[in-house]
Design a protein around this motif. Sequence first.
Motif, PDB file in Angstrom:
ATOM      1  N   ARG A  45       0.844  -1.187   0.000  1.00 16.05           N
ATOM      2  CA  ARG A  45       0.000   0.000   0.000  1.00 16.05           C
ATOM      3  C   ARG A  45       0.880   1.239   0.000  1.00 16.05           C
ATOM      4  O   ARG A  45       1.881   1.315   0.711  1.00 16.05           O
ATOM      5  CB  ARG A  45      -0.910  -0.013   1.232  1.00 16.05           C
ATOM      6  N   GLU A  46       0.497   2.224  -0.826  1.00 18.39           N
ATOM      7  CA  GLU A  46       1.295   3.443  -0.943  1.00 18.39           C
ATOM      8  C   GLU A  46       0.412   4.675  -0.824  1.00 18.39           C
ATOM      9  O   GLU A  46      -0.769   4.653  -1.204  1.00 18.39           O
ATOM     10  CB  GLU A  46       2.032   3.481  -2.293  1.00 18.39           C
ATOM     11  N   LEU A  47       1.016   5.744  -0.340  1.00 22.10           N
ATOM     12  CA  LEU A  47       0.303   7.015  -0.247  1.00 22.10           C
ATOM     13  C   LEU A  47       0.120   7.593  -1.643  1.00 22.10           C
ATOM     14  O   LEU A  47       1.063   7.657  -2.424  1.00 22.10           O
ATOM     15  CB  LEU A  47       1.081   8.009   0.617  1.00 22.10           C
ATOM     16  N   VAL A  48      -1.083   8.034  -1.932  1.00 22.14           N
ATOM     17  CA  VAL A  48      -1.368   8.721  -3.185  1.00 22.14           C
ATOM     18  C   VAL A  48      -1.374  10.228  -2.957  1.00 22.14           C
ATOM     19  O   VAL A  48      -0.680  10.977  -3.640  1.00 22.14           O
ATOM     20  CB  VAL A  48      -2.717   8.274  -3.763  1.00 22.14           C
ATOM     21  N   ALA A  49      -2.167  10.663  -1.984  1.00 25.25           N
ATOM     22  CA  ALA A  49      -2.272  12.088  -1.686  1.00 25.25           C
ATOM     23  C   ALA A  49      -2.859  12.247  -0.295  1.00 25.25           C
ATOM     24  O   ALA A  49      -3.640  11.406   0.155  1.00 25.25           O
ATOM     25  CB  ALA A  49      -3.144  12.805  -2.707  1.00 25.25           C
ATOM     26  N   SER A  50      -2.477  13.336   0.352  1.00 27.26           N
ATOM     27  CA  SER A  50      -3.028  13.632   1.667  1.00 27.26           C
ATOM     28  C   SER A  50      -3.253  15.122   1.800  1.00 27.26           C
ATOM     29  O   SER A  50      -2.638  15.929   1.075  1.00 27.26           O
ATOM     30  CB  SER A  50      -2.099  13.136   2.777  1.00 27.26           C
ATOM     31  N   ILE A  51      -4.142  15.486   2.712  1.00 22.64           N
ATOM     32  CA  ILE A  51      -4.437  16.888   2.939  1.00 22.64           C
ATOM     33  C   ILE A  51      -4.645  17.106   4.428  1.00 22.64           C
ATOM     34  O   ILE A  51      -5.402  16.376   5.079  1.00 22.64           O
ATOM     35  CB  ILE A  51      -5.661  17.343   2.114  1.00 22.64           C
ATOM     36  N   MET A  52      -3.911  18.091   4.966  1.00 25.13           N
ATOM     37  CA  MET A  52      -4.138  18.498   6.337  1.00 25.13           C
ATOM     38  C   MET A  52      -5.412  19.335   6.369  1.00 25.13           C
ATOM     39  O   MET A  52      -5.764  19.998   5.377  1.00 25.13           O
ATOM     40  CB  MET A  52      -2.958  19.323   6.842  1.00 25.13           C
ATOM     41  N   TRP A  53      -6.117  19.314   7.493  1.00 21.81           N
ATOM     42  CA  TRP A  53      -7.370  20.060   7.512  1.00 21.81           C
ATOM     43  C   TRP A  53      -7.157  21.562   7.430  1.00 21.81           C
ATOM     44  O   TRP A  53      -8.082  22.315   7.133  1.00 21.81           O
ATOM     45  CB  TRP A  53      -8.197  19.651   8.733  1.00 21.81           C
ATOM     46  N   GLY A  54      -5.924  21.999   7.630  1.00 19.82           N
ATOM     47  CA  GLY A  54      -5.606  23.398   7.397  1.00 19.82           C
ATOM     48  C   GLY A  54      -5.367  23.704   5.935  1.00 19.82           C
ATOM     49  O   GLY A  54      -5.313  24.881   5.540  1.00 19.82           O
ATOM     50  N   GLY A  55      -5.189  22.654   5.114  1.00 18.85           N
ATOM     51  CA  GLY A  55      -5.098  22.868   3.677  1.00 18.85           C
ATOM     52  C   GLY A  55      -3.830  22.363   3.008  1.00 18.85           C
ATOM     53  O   GLY A  55      -3.809  22.199   1.789  1.00 18.85           O
ATOM     54  N   ASN A  56      -2.764  22.121   3.758  1.00 20.22           N
ATOM     55  CA  ASN A  56      -1.528  21.645   3.129  1.00 20.22           C
ATOM     56  C   ASN A  56      -1.750  20.270   2.497  1.00 20.22           C
ATOM     57  O   ASN A  56      -2.405  19.406   3.077  1.00 20.22           O
ATOM     58  CB  ASN A  56      -0.414  21.544   4.168  1.00 20.22           C
TER      59      ASN A  56
END
Length: 122
Positions: A45-56
């Motif tokens: 399993r690999e990370l595709v995309a992530s988002i912090m709730w602040g927007g980063n």
Amino acid sequence: QVQLVESGGGLVQPGGSLRLSCAASGSIASVVAMGWYRQAPGKQRELVASIMWGGNTDYADSVKGRFTISRDNTKNTVYLQMNSLKPEDTAVYYCNSRIRPRASPSWIIDYWGQGTQVTVSS
């Protein structure tokens, strides 16, 4: 308890687009971050995309310029817009959420969705 409900996977031709959605619900004090991982047969399993709730945001190199992650804070929902899809994008996509639960708001707990299949094929 916290639930993640995913939607939007399916079969698409190379060059096509899909949009994945993942909504978090339940006993949530606050969302710290949400993201999408994927796992192809025989691969980790690999990370595709992530988002912090602040927007980063953060993206895997393989999807930069093609995928866009966004969120709706009011709905505790994350989206993954996938454009210019390639056969190598074929995988089960899993939603991940890092959440402070209402019962223990000083903790951060990872939750996972059930996975949604994305198949890119002609």
